[in-house]
Design an enzyme around this catalytic site. Structure first.
Site, short mmCIF file in Angstrom:
data_model
loop_
_atom_site.label_atom_id
_atom_site.label_comp_id
_atom_site.label_asym_id
_atom_site.label_seq_id
_atom_site.Cartn_x
_atom_site.Cartn_y
_atom_site.Cartn_z
N HIS A 140 -0.96 14.12 -9.17
CA HIS A 140 -0.82 15.13 -8.11
C HIS A 140 -1.76 14.86 -6.94
O HIS A 140 -2.18 15.79 -6.26
CB HIS A 140 -1.10 16.55 -8.63
N SER B 207 -7.29 -2.04 17.56
CA SER B 207 -6.69 -1.01 18.41
C SER B 207 -7.05 -1.34 19.85
O SER B 207 -8.11 -1.90 20.12
CB SER B 207 -7.26 0.34 18.01
N LYS C 266 -11.67 -0.27 15.08
CA LYS C 266 -10.53 -0.30 14.17
C LYS C 266 -10.29 -1.63 13.48
O LYS C 266 -10.33 -2.69 14.08
CB LYS C 266 -9.26 0.06 14.95
N GLU D 77 1.37 -2.10 6.23
CA GLU D 77 2.27 -1.09 6.83
C GLU D 77 3.64 -1.70 7.16
O GLU D 77 4.68 -1.07 6.92
CB GLU D 77 1.63 -0.50 8.09
#
Ligand code: ARG
Length: 432
Positions: free
Chosen positions: A155, A277, A283, A290
């Site tokens: 969960h 970035s 970053k 992804e």
């Protein structure tokens, strides 16, 4: 030039629209088209429809075309409809009338089918090899980090101790089931449709057993209508196997993105494997994972797309079937890229080996403490309540000791047994 030229010109708009992406996509079939033609003409010679010397001349010219298909110089010329037309055009241009003889007893409908079966068979083998390679990388990493603990969640809540060995080993074992589906798709693809011609056979005494053996198919599609109906059905089987594999790889990519998030901080990548970035100077993003996740999600739509394209088509050849190539061919390329990149990234993963020292993971150990009480003789429900009340009162202090020994647990990953299971499936590709 059209193979089916009958003395009138087709409207160029009709030609452009119906040919679609075939001139580009059919290049992937060129090698298989030539192999299919070689088997077909050997068979034609065997049943007396070609002379021995004609066969030799044709085989030699086809051999040259095969070389050009393999070294990437084969092209489908402007004005030529597809790979099948281009090969026949080249033979006729080079050899004259004998080139026109090769199409006896076949149609482009079984020709494209045989090309596709051979293509899918090869591509499935390549995908299986890449899957096997990823499996090996996962098992190696699982071994390497067998003793580095991490939190297990249910969960999305802290649950029980896990390990990097268990996490990575899980994906390795999951790939075994994907390999089973790849094998099943391979077996579906490994049947000879050649001789079904336009879809209803031929009045020539075609020796379909002979072409089955020459092309190393496991068996013929006996029924010529079944052979034609296998177009679309085979692609769908391949797509299901690919989608299953993509779901495994996509889920692993999702885990990697999550675990790289600073709130987790479980894993990291070398800087060179991250992206930056344009505005935030700090970053180091997991874009590769992804993109893998996104591509793998898209790949899971492919069986649906194929189903929608082919659902309710009547039996027999329909031109709609041509569009299967537009769906499946790019998907195969994407999946192979994802498998390669995933293995590459996993082999460079760095893991944080002090995660469980953080007090936010204290509750991971509650079940360990319950079990310790049970081993001392307390009934499980009483032990559960005892620890549960400690948690409730804010008095729980974990004993950070983990001792899992059963099969498949963090202390006994069964890496060798999983390897044996994988080899048992993978080795069957060679048998077929
Ligand atoms: N490009 C076609 C395809 O992929 C080849 C077969 C054409 N057959 C036909 N009857 N028009 O389906």
């Amino acid at each position: 030039m059209k193979l089916w030229d009958k003395g009138y010109d087709e409207n160029p708009r009709v030609d452009e629209f119906t040919v679609g992406h075939d001139r580009e996509l059919d290049l992937l079939l060129a090698k298989y088209d030539v192999m299919g033609s070689m088997a077909h003409i050997r068979m034609l010679e065997h049943i007396g429809l070609l002379k021995k010397d004609e066969l030799e001349i044709l085989l030699s010219a086809l051999g040259d075309i095969l070389k050009s298909a393999e070294d990437g110089t084969f092209v489908i010329e402007d004005g030529i409809e597809d790979v099948h037309s281009q090969v026949e055009y080249l033979l006729t241009k080079r050899l004259g009338p004998v080139g026109k003889k090769i199409h006896s007893g076949r149609s482009r409908n079984d020709q494209v089918l045989v090309d596709l079966k051979l293509f899918m068979r090869d591509e499935l083998l390549k995908i299986a090899d890449k899957t096997h390679h990823l499996f090996d990388i996962l098992q190696e990493s699982s071994d390497k980090y067998a003793h580095v603990l991490m939190p297990g969640y249910t969960h999305m809540q802290v649950a029980m101790p896990s390990s990097f060995g268990l996490w990575l080993g899980a994906y390795a074992e999951s790939l075994v089931d994907d390999m089973r589906l790849l094998l099943a798709a391979y077996q579906v693809a490994n049947q000879n449709p050649l001789g079904s011609a336009a879809g209803y056979g031929s009045s020539f005494p075609l020796d379909r057993q002979m072409t089955t053996e020459l092309l190393h198919f496991n068996a013929p599609h006996y029924n010529v209508v079944a052979a034609q109906m296998s177009r679309g059905k085979t692609e769908r089987s391949v797509a299901y196997a690919m989608a299953s594999l993509a779901s495994t790889v996509g889920k692993l990519a999702m885990d990697a993105c999550l675990f790289m998030c600073q709130n987790f901080g479980f894993i990291s990548l070398p800087d060179s494997l991250t992206t930056g970035s344009s505005i935030m100077p700090h970053k180091k993003n997991p874009d590769v994972f992804e993109i893998i996740r996104g591509k793998c999600n898209r790949l899971q739509a492919v069986p649906n797309e194929i189903s929608l394209l082919t659902t309710n088509l009547p039996l027999g050849y329909q031109r709609d079937l041509q569009l299967l190539k537009d769906i499946l061919f790019p998907a195969i390329g994407e999946l192979k890229d994802c498998l390669d990149m995933c293995g590459f990234m996993i082999s460079h993963l760095k893991v944080n080996d002090h995660i469980l020292e953080d007090s936010r993971y204290d509750y991971l150990f509650t079940v360990e403490d319950v079990n310790r009480l049970v081993l001392k003789g307390m009934p499980f429900r009483d032990a559960y309540r005892e620890i549960g009340m400690q948690v409730q009162r804010g008095e729980y202090h974990p004993v950070r000791e983990v001792n899992h020994t059963h099969m498949g647990s963090i202390g006994n990953l069964c890496t060798d047994q999983i390897k044996a299971k994988m080899e048992g499936v993978y080795s069957q590709f060679a048998e077929k």
